[in-house]
Motif scaffolding. Sequence first.
Motif, mmCIF file in Angstrom:
data_model
loop_
_atom_site.group_PDB
_atom_site.id
_atom_site.type_symbol
_atom_site.label_atom_id
_atom_site.label_comp_id
_atom_site.label_asym_id
_atom_site.label_seq_id
_atom_site.Cartn_x
_atom_site.Cartn_y
_atom_site.Cartn_z
ATOM 1 N N ASP A 93 -59.163 -9.040 -104.821
ATOM 2 C CA ASP A 93 -59.518 -8.830 -106.220
ATOM 3 C C ASP A 93 -58.407 -8.072 -106.943
ATOM 4 O O ASP A 93 -57.646 -7.325 -106.326
ATOM 5 N N GLY B 84 -66.942 -7.450 -112.491
ATOM 6 C CA GLY B 84 -65.737 -8.275 -112.384
ATOM 7 C C GLY B 84 -65.905 -9.627 -113.049
ATOM 8 O O GLY B 84 -67.023 -10.098 -113.278
ATOM 9 N N TRP B 85 -64.791 -10.225 -113.416
ATOM 10 C CA TRP B 85 -64.770 -11.594 -113.945
ATOM 11 C C TRP B 85 -64.231 -12.501 -112.858
ATOM 12 O O TRP B 85 -63.191 -12.214 -112.263
ATOM 13 N N TRP B 86 -64.892 -13.618 -112.599
ATOM 14 C CA TRP B 86 -64.390 -14.569 -111.615
ATOM 15 C C TRP B 86 -63.183 -15.295 -112.177
ATOM 16 O O TRP B 86 -63.213 -15.810 -113.292
ATOM 17 N N LYS C 89 -61.814 -11.899 -108.089
ATOM 18 C CA LYS C 89 -62.423 -11.252 -109.243
ATOM 19 C C LYS C 89 -61.385 -10.372 -109.908
ATOM 20 O O LYS C 89 -60.530 -9.788 -109.243
#
Length: 163
Positions: free
Chosen positions: A51, A121-123, A132
Amino acid sequence: TAYEITYGDWSSDVCSSDLCDLKTPWFRLIGEHLENDRGELLDYWRVERSDSVIILPLYRQTWLLPPTVHRPGAGVATLDFPGGRALTDRPLAESALVILEREVQIPPDRVQTCTALNPGGWWINSSFSNQKLYGFVAEIDERIELTQKRSVLSIQSMIVNYC
């Protein structure tokens, strides 16, 4: 046919005509055969990465940025917010502070607040990246004087020039 791949810290569990799983310190490359909705078997390649964390450092109503960096893929120097891979053995906010110190030389004790923009988180998910992205705003103590050269972008110029 299966192949074993090893090189330094790189290792591959198995590579064959059906699957490839290459693990490196920076990413994992996976090759798969997947069946589409028409029953066709397709080669599908994807990369898994740790990530990522990006930090928006705010100091006296100005965004602090690291010096520009030449990006070979773009062929130009770019302005970027500080960011990098999340540390797997530390909380995300601590990763943000480590990255901030590395990229703009602001020690953690000079950060008044480090606020998560997206705690879940943003994928970032495509055929080339599965990870993420976590964002943070770090408010820098306004009482300190910054001595090192940094790129700065005022909030006012961002609003006028980019919105």
